[in-house]
Design an enzyme around this catalytic site. Structure first.
Site, mmCIF file in Angstrom:
data_model
loop_
_atom_site.group_PDB
_atom_site.id
_atom_site.type_symbol
_atom_site.label_atom_id
_atom_site.label_comp_id
_atom_site.label_asym_id
_atom_site.label_seq_id
_atom_site.Cartn_x
_atom_site.Cartn_y
_atom_site.Cartn_z
ATOM 1 C CD GLU A 86 -0.811 0.561 3.709
ATOM 2 O OE1 GLU A 86 -1.206 1.742 3.559
ATOM 3 O OE2 GLU A 86 -0.902 -0.058 4.789
ATOM 4 C CE LYS A 102 -6.480 6.790 6.035
ATOM 5 N NZ LYS A 102 -6.581 6.999 7.479
ATOM 6 C CB SER A 107 -10.896 0.868 8.979
ATOM 7 O OG SER A 107 -10.223 0.832 7.749
ATOM 8 C CE LYS A 136 -5.620 2.859 11.503
ATOM 9 N NZ LYS A 136 -5.709 4.128 10.744
HETATM 10 N N1 PSU Z 1 -1.415 1.403 10.458
HETATM 11 C C1 PSU Z 1 -0.504 2.308 10.866
HETATM 12 N N2 PSU Z 1 -0.433 3.475 10.166
HETATM 13 C C2 PSU Z 1 -1.247 3.751 9.107
HETATM 14 C C3 PSU Z 1 -2.191 2.770 8.690
HETATM 15 C C4 PSU Z 1 -2.237 1.630 9.406
HETATM 16 O O1 PSU Z 1 0.221 2.086 11.832
HETATM 17 O O2 PSU Z 1 -1.143 4.826 8.525
HETATM 18 C C5 PSU Z 1 -3.111 3.059 7.530
HETATM 19 C C6 PSU Z 1 -3.316 1.834 6.627
HETATM 20 O O3 PSU Z 1 -3.162 2.266 5.293
HETATM 21 C C7 PSU Z 1 -4.752 1.454 6.883
HETATM 22 C C8 PSU Z 1 -5.366 2.786 7.155
HETATM 23 O O4 PSU Z 1 -5.356 0.815 5.785
HETATM 24 O O5 PSU Z 1 -4.403 3.404 8.005
HETATM 25 C C9 PSU Z 1 -6.730 2.702 7.774
HETATM 26 O O6 PSU Z 1 -7.233 3.985 7.882
HETATM 27 P P1 PSU Z 1 -8.760 4.247 8.312
HETATM 28 O O7 PSU Z 1 -8.845 3.812 9.746
HETATM 29 O O8 PSU Z 1 -8.947 5.712 8.132
HETATM 30 O O9 PSU Z 1 -9.597 3.425 7.386
HETATM 31 MN MN MN Z 2 -12.182 6.024 9.948
#
Ligand code: PSU
Ligand code: MN
Length: 312
Positions: free
Chosen positions: A34, A96, A150, A169
């Site tokens: 990614e 993003k 997410s 995360k």
């Molecule tokens: N884990 C981390 N840092 C990040 C991400 C994950 O430690 O930046 C990113 C990944 O790309 C994941 C995204 O798919 O965050 C998910 O974001 P959201 O919760 O906004 O969907």
């Molecule tokens: Mn979110």
């Protein structure tokens, strides 16, 4: 699985690198990577080293890396070093891009760093079956109030790809995320562990649905899952080699974010920067290491999967 029409409209929108395309056609191992972590996960510019190291490790394991992102009006599946560096240098100014953002980003010719969900949506189209990343997105703490879940989860539920990550995360509600994965029918395999890793910490997470001991076993479980008509993804949780207990720091960071009115997409970069600062840079070093190690493991599973295909 959706069959990508190989017509003109798609072929200029979906730019598959020739080496990636050839390897996919030959049934070889391809690993998707990614770009959100390249642009948003590390301080501006540093993501390039992390991304290039991931690509090297994938190649060393005998697979071909396909780093995915949106640039110049096209969705790139595999990119050259110059484009990778553009993602790193643009940093938090890159969009993003989750699954819902792909189309607008391409039409508006913006630079779009794909999340795990955005990357998986592209994998589904390009038929890439393996991905390596740091942490999966999931259910946020306080989700009963905010409904912040997410899009990674919904996309993983509808993409037949295997994702290697160090769990989810660190700032999420990990048990709620594990429940959501169960509800969505996504197998959660522990790489030589019975617990879903907590990103920076190996132990203390919720139980996995099955433990695997070898890359062949992981590849076989994925193959059987898909052969049984399951069209969801498979998550492989690989614990970090070294553990850091950052939970108190995560709590501090989240409290501070809430006091400062930081919400939604801005929370992750804020928490990561706080952890880095408060741990004297140790979280960032560990983060870079685990992302590369996960890419390598995804590559080894992809190679085991492609060997078994040839034998059958
Ligand atoms: N884990 C981390 N840092 C990040 C991400 C994950 O430690 O930046 C990113 C990944 O790309 C994941 C995204 O798919 O965050 C998910 O974001 P959201 O919760 O906004 O969907
Ligand atoms: Mn979110």
């Amino acid at each position: 699985m959706c069959l990508a029409p190989r017509g003109d409209a798609l072929s200029h929108l979906l730019r598959i690198d020739p080496e990636v395309d050839e390897t996919l056609r030959a049934g070889g191992g391809v690993v998707a990577l990614e770009t959100t972590l390249v642009s948003h996960g590390f301080p501006r510019g540093e993501g390039a080293d992390v991304a290039l190291e991931c690509e090297r490790r994938v190649r060393a394991a005998g697979a071909v890396p396909a780093t995915i992102g949106v640039a110049d009006g096209a969705v790139h599946v595999g990119m050259d070093e110059a484009l990778l560096i553009r993602f790193a240098e643009t940093g938090s100014k890159a969009r993003k891009v989750g699954p819902r953002d792909l189309a607008a980003c391409a039409v508006q010719a913006a630079l779009g760093a794909t999340t795990v969900g955005g990357t998986l949506a592209v994998c589904r189209l390009a038929r890439v079956r393996f991905m390596g990343t740091g942490g999966l997105g999931g259910v946020h703490r306080g989700w009963t109030e905010t409904l912040d879940v997410s899009a990674d989860l919904a996309q993983l539920a509808r993409t037949d790809a295997l994702v290697v990550a160090s769990g989810v995360k660190s700032l999420l509600d990990v048990s709620a995320t594990a429940e959501a994965l169960e509800a969505l029918g996504v197998p959660v395999l522990g790489w030589r562990t019975d617990e879903l890793p907590l990103f920076y910490t190996a132990q203390g997470g919720p139980p996995v649905s099955a433990r695997v001991e070898s890359v062949e076993e992981a590849a076989n479980v994925a193959r059987m899952h898909w052969a049984l008509g399951r069209d969801s993804g498979v998550l492989v949780g690989r614990p970090p080699d070294e553990s850091l207990d950052v939970e108190p720091l995560v709590e501090e960071a989240l409290a501070r974010a809430s006091r400062q009115g930081i919400t939604g997409q801005a929370v992750t970069p804020f928490v990561l920067a706080y952890l880095h600062e408060a741990s004297d840079g140790r979280t960032r070093v560990l983060n870079a290491e685990l992302v590369a190690a996960n890419a390598e493991l995804a590559a080894k599973v992809a190679v085991a999967y492609s060997h078994a295909e040839v034998e059958q």
